[in-house]
Motif scaffolding. Structure first.
Motif, PDB file in Angstrom:
ATOM      1  N   LEU A   8       0.824  -1.155   0.067  1.00 63.04           N
ATOM      2  CA  LEU A   8       0.225  -0.131  -0.107  1.00 63.04           C
ATOM      3  C   LEU A   8       0.758   1.222  -0.110  1.00 63.04           C
ATOM      4  O   LEU A   8       0.477   2.222  -0.940  1.00 63.04           O
ATOM      5  N   LEU A   9       1.964   1.279   0.766  1.00 60.58           N
ATOM      6  CA  LEU A   9       2.842   2.442   0.926  1.00 60.58           C
ATOM      7  C   LEU A   9       3.700   2.639  -0.319  1.00 60.58           C
ATOM      8  O   LEU A   9       3.492   3.837  -0.791  1.00 60.58           O
ATOM      9  N   ALA A  10       3.964   1.579  -1.171  1.00 64.79           N
ATOM     10  CA  ALA A  10       4.726   1.660  -2.515  1.00 64.79           C
ATOM     11  C   ALA A  10       3.715   2.278  -3.476  1.00 64.79           C
ATOM     12  O   ALA A  10       4.011   3.037  -4.389  1.00 64.79           O
ATOM     13  N   ALA A  14       3.870   5.774  -5.341  1.00 65.65           N
ATOM     14  CA  ALA A  14       3.912   6.355  -6.470  1.00 65.65           C
ATOM     15  C   ALA A  14       3.149   7.002  -7.426  1.00 65.65           C
ATOM     16  O   ALA A  14       3.101   7.939  -8.176  1.00 65.65           O
ATOM     17  N   VAL A  15       1.717   7.068  -6.695  1.00 62.55           N
ATOM     18  CA  VAL A  15       0.620   7.924  -7.132  1.00 62.55           C
ATOM     19  C   VAL A  15       1.278   9.310  -6.501  1.00 62.55           C
ATOM     20  O   VAL A  15       0.988  10.245  -7.352  1.00 62.55           O
ATOM     21  N   LEU A  16       1.684   9.671  -5.443  1.00 61.22           N
ATOM     22  CA  LEU A  16       2.081  10.656  -4.882  1.00 61.22           C
ATOM     23  C   LEU A  16       3.235  11.379  -5.723  1.00 61.22           C
ATOM     24  O   LEU A  16       3.314  12.498  -5.997  1.00 61.22           O
ATOM     25  N   ALA A  17       4.242  10.449  -5.847  1.00 58.87           N
ATOM     26  CA  ALA A  17       5.259  10.873  -6.968  1.00 58.87           C
ATOM     27  C   ALA A  17       4.795  11.408  -8.106  1.00 58.87           C
ATOM     28  O   ALA A  17       5.302  12.465  -8.984  1.00 58.87           O
ATOM     29  N   ALA A  18       4.105  10.748  -8.850  1.00 58.39           N
ATOM     30  CA  ALA A  18       3.485  11.083 -10.183  1.00 58.39           C
ATOM     31  C   ALA A  18       2.699  12.623 -10.159  1.00 58.39           C
ATOM     32  O   ALA A  18       2.757  13.471 -10.956  1.00 58.39           O
ATOM     33  N   PHE A  19       1.777  12.656  -9.071  1.00 62.11           N
ATOM     34  CA  PHE A  19       1.407  13.814  -8.654  1.00 62.11           C
ATOM     35  C   PHE A  19       2.334  14.862  -8.825  1.00 62.11           C
ATOM     36  O   PHE A  19       2.020  15.985  -9.022  1.00 62.11           O
ATOM     37  N   PHE A  20       3.198  14.839  -7.915  1.00 63.91           N
ATOM     38  CA  PHE A  20       3.970  15.949  -7.754  1.00 63.91           C
ATOM     39  C   PHE A  20       4.965  16.390  -8.907  1.00 63.91           C
ATOM     40  O   PHE A  20       5.144  17.595  -9.121  1.00 63.91           O
ATOM     41  N   VAL A  21       5.120  15.387  -9.968  1.00 58.55           N
ATOM     42  CA  VAL A  21       6.022  15.400 -10.849  1.00 58.55           C
ATOM     43  C   VAL A  21       4.887  16.260 -11.911  1.00 58.55           C
ATOM     44  O   VAL A  21       5.457  17.364 -12.639  1.00 58.55           O
ATOM     45  N   LEU A  22       3.755  15.702 -12.018  1.00 60.73           N
ATOM     46  CA  LEU A  22       2.964  16.344 -12.767  1.00 60.73           C
ATOM     47  C   LEU A  22       2.516  17.997 -12.401  1.00 60.73           C
ATOM     48  O   LEU A  22       2.586  19.035 -13.237  1.00 60.73           O
ATOM     49  N   ALA A 170       9.857  19.015   0.271  1.00 61.90           N
ATOM     50  CA  ALA A 170       9.505  18.800   1.696  1.00 61.90           C
ATOM     51  C   ALA A 170       8.092  18.769   1.833  1.00 61.90           C
ATOM     52  O   ALA A 170       7.577  17.719   2.758  1.00 61.90           O
ATOM     53  N   ALA A 171       7.085  18.930   0.891  1.00 61.89           N
ATOM     54  CA  ALA A 171       5.699  18.492   1.017  1.00 61.89           C
ATOM     55  C   ALA A 171       5.449  17.090   0.825  1.00 61.89           C
ATOM     56  O   ALA A 171       4.693  16.520   1.527  1.00 61.89           O
ATOM     57  N   ALA A 172       6.307  16.565  -0.263  1.00 64.44           N
ATOM     58  CA  ALA A 172       6.234  15.013  -0.574  1.00 64.44           C
ATOM     59  C   ALA A 172       6.542  14.137   0.566  1.00 64.44           C
ATOM     60  O   ALA A 172       5.990  13.307   1.396  1.00 64.44           O
ATOM     61  N   GLY A 173       7.621  14.800   1.464  1.00 61.66           N
ATOM     62  CA  GLY A 173       8.376  14.013   2.628  1.00 61.66           C
ATOM     63  C   GLY A 173       7.121  14.211   3.740  1.00 61.66           C
ATOM     64  O   GLY A 173       7.142  13.081   4.488  1.00 61.66           O
ATOM     65  N   GLY A 174       6.475  15.357   3.844  1.00 59.91           N
ATOM     66  CA  GLY A 174       5.484  15.461   4.831  1.00 59.91           C
ATOM     67  C   GLY A 174       4.386  14.502   4.759  1.00 59.91           C
ATOM     68  O   GLY A 174       3.823  13.696   5.676  1.00 59.91           O
ATOM     69  N   LEU A 175       3.917  14.602   3.480  1.00 58.47           N
ATOM     70  CA  LEU A 175       2.605  13.768   2.945  1.00 58.47           C
ATOM     71  C   LEU A 175       3.047  12.225   3.162  1.00 58.47           C
ATOM     72  O   LEU A 175       2.237  11.621   3.412  1.00 58.47           O
ATOM     73  N   LEU A 176       4.325  11.809   2.829  1.00 58.02           N
ATOM     74  CA  LEU A 176       4.600  10.273   3.040  1.00 58.02           C
ATOM     75  C   LEU A 176       4.771  10.132   4.536  1.00 58.02           C
ATOM     76  O   LEU A 176       4.186   8.792   4.980  1.00 58.02           O
TER      77      LEU A 176
END
Length: 441
Positions: A8-10, A14-22, A170-176
């Motif tokens: 689930l975390l992976a 992956a969805v979160l990374a794709a969202f941030f890149v977009l 930083a936002a991605a780290g916090g959301l993760l």
């Protein structure tokens, strides 16, 4: 991945990374477009100011009065801003303090604009086409070109991108982190259920009693029903087999008594006794085989050492005339998941055989390795023959001098098979026999 939480975390990562890149691509594009539009608007305003300062010289050509230019950077050397005027043959007719060597300008239509960002040199270029009508009513075609150094724009863009990725990281780290905590909280009932199942396997509790979410209620109820069904079924088997043994005991005793009757011919007595005894042995063996509980995942772990100790004490009295001595080696607090009756049957047969065929010295070692619970029984007798594995078949004996029906090791073999284990017949360090039983943990 075998971990549900890791899967689930992976997937969420992956969805979160794709969202941030977009998101980064969209924000970067929007910033670049807005900055370029602001740059174009600024240069267009400069062109309008040059048009306001345009005059006709004595030759009837269009020129720009330096004193009328509103932006004084155009008349200052190395200011980063230049302007020029070209005629319809792309010939330079006017220029500001300096003008870069650039490719020939585009000649847009009258009233049309052409905006470009050049890489070498890094400048913005804006061209505007116009038609100038002098006092002799002679229209002429001209093009204004304005160039501005793009270095500041590129520095601004690099700074923006660096800060953008820094804040997004930083936002991605916090959301993760939040996502991990949410998953940990969401899967907490599953971990609690696993802990309760482990407690049931260790014998610390009889059933699962915790309060769980609706999605796990059916599962916990099914597990409790399975645990109760397994225990009740084992109890019914034991009771039914006990009733069967009790029912067969009386008819066999009657038959044996009939073989002793004087009116029975002598030539029939011995065959009758032999067959009745054989029936008794077969009945006992099949009852023991059917009563074997076998490996059960949710069985309560028990300590095998006390069982072995009870059997050694009893056999010491039975074989007192032979001076049998036992040595029991077992780790303290050692427990294994097995049925109490199965262990009594296993130790009883192994130790009884060691007493019968050994020289009086017997050692029992109980241990555990990475995969199995290991039981070793050594004696100082003559040992096993070369075809020792045949002794695991019912009725086959290594010594025909001592009484018995040859079903001891076969009964042990059936128990070991029921637990999906292995049995090995080998030679002990004293030269006698060694029986090694390996039961999965």
């Amino acid at each position: 991945m075998t971990s549900l939480r890791a899967r689930l975390l992976a997937a969420a990562s992956a969805v979160l990374a794709a969202f941030f890149v977009l998101t980064a691509a969209v924000l970067d594009g929007a910033f670049r477009d807005s900055t370029l539009q602001a740059q174009r608007d600024k240069l267009e305003g400069l062109v309008y100011s040059l048009l306001a300062a345009a005059r006709t010289d004595a030759n009837g050509n269009l020129t720009v009065e330096p004193n009328d230019i509103s932006d004084r950077r155009l008349v200052q050397p190395a200011s980063g801003l230049q302007a020029a005027l070209f005629d319809e043959q792309a010939r330079l007719v006017w220029t500001s303090a300096e003008f870069l060597e650039v490719p020939p300008p585009q000649m847009p239509g009258v009233g049309q604009w052409a905006f470009h960002q050049l890489r070498k040199p890094p400048v913005f270029s804006l061209s505007y086409g116009l038609r100038w009508i002098d006092l002799q009513d002679d229209p002429k075609r001209y093009t204004f070109v304005v160039l501005e150094d793009a270095s500041s724009y590129e520095r601004q863009l690099r700074t923006y991108r660096r800060e953008l990725w820094l804040w997004l990281a930083a936002a991605a780290g916090g959301l993760l982190l939040v996502q991990y905590l949410v998953l940990r909280w969401g899967l907490a009932p599953v971990r609690r259920l696993v802990n309760e199942l482990n407690a049931v396997e260790r014998g610390e509790r009889a059933e699962i009693h915790g309060s769980y979410p609706d999605e796990l209620v059916s599962l916990t109820q099914g597990l409790n029903a399975m645990i109760r069904s397994e225990r009740n079924q084992q109890t019914r088997y034991r009771n039914a087999l006990g009733d069967l043994a009790h029912s067969l005991k009386t008819p066999l005793a009657v038959l044996f008594g009939m073989s002793e009757e004087p009116r029975v011919p002598e030539e029939l007595r011995n065959p009758l006794r032999e067959q009745v005894g054989h029936m008794q042995q077969i009945t006992d063996y099949q009852l023991r085989k059917a009563a074997t509980a076998g490996r059960r995942t949710l069985a309560e772990p028990i300590a095998p050492a006390p069982i072995a100790a009870k059997i050694t004490q009893a056999l010491t009295k039975v074989y007192a005339d032979r001076g049998v001595k036992f040595e029991l080696i077992a780790p303290p607090q050692f427990r294994m998941r097995a049925d109490n009756g199965d262990l009594f049957e296993l130790f009883g047969n192994l130790l009884d055989n060691a007493c019968k065929y050994g020289g009086g010295r017997i050692r029992v070692r109980i241990s555990r390795d990475d995969q199995d619970n290991v039981i070793e029984v050594d004696d100082d007798g003559p040992g096993f023959p070369q075809d020792a594995q045949e002794l695991l078949q019912r009725g086959v004996r290594a010594d025909t001098q001592n009484p018995g029906q040859g079903i001891g090791l076969a009964a042990v073999y059936e128990i070991v098979k029921a637990y999906e284990g292995r049995i090995l017949l080998d030679r002990s360090e004293w030269g006698g026999g060694r029986v090694t039983v390996r039961l999965p943990i």
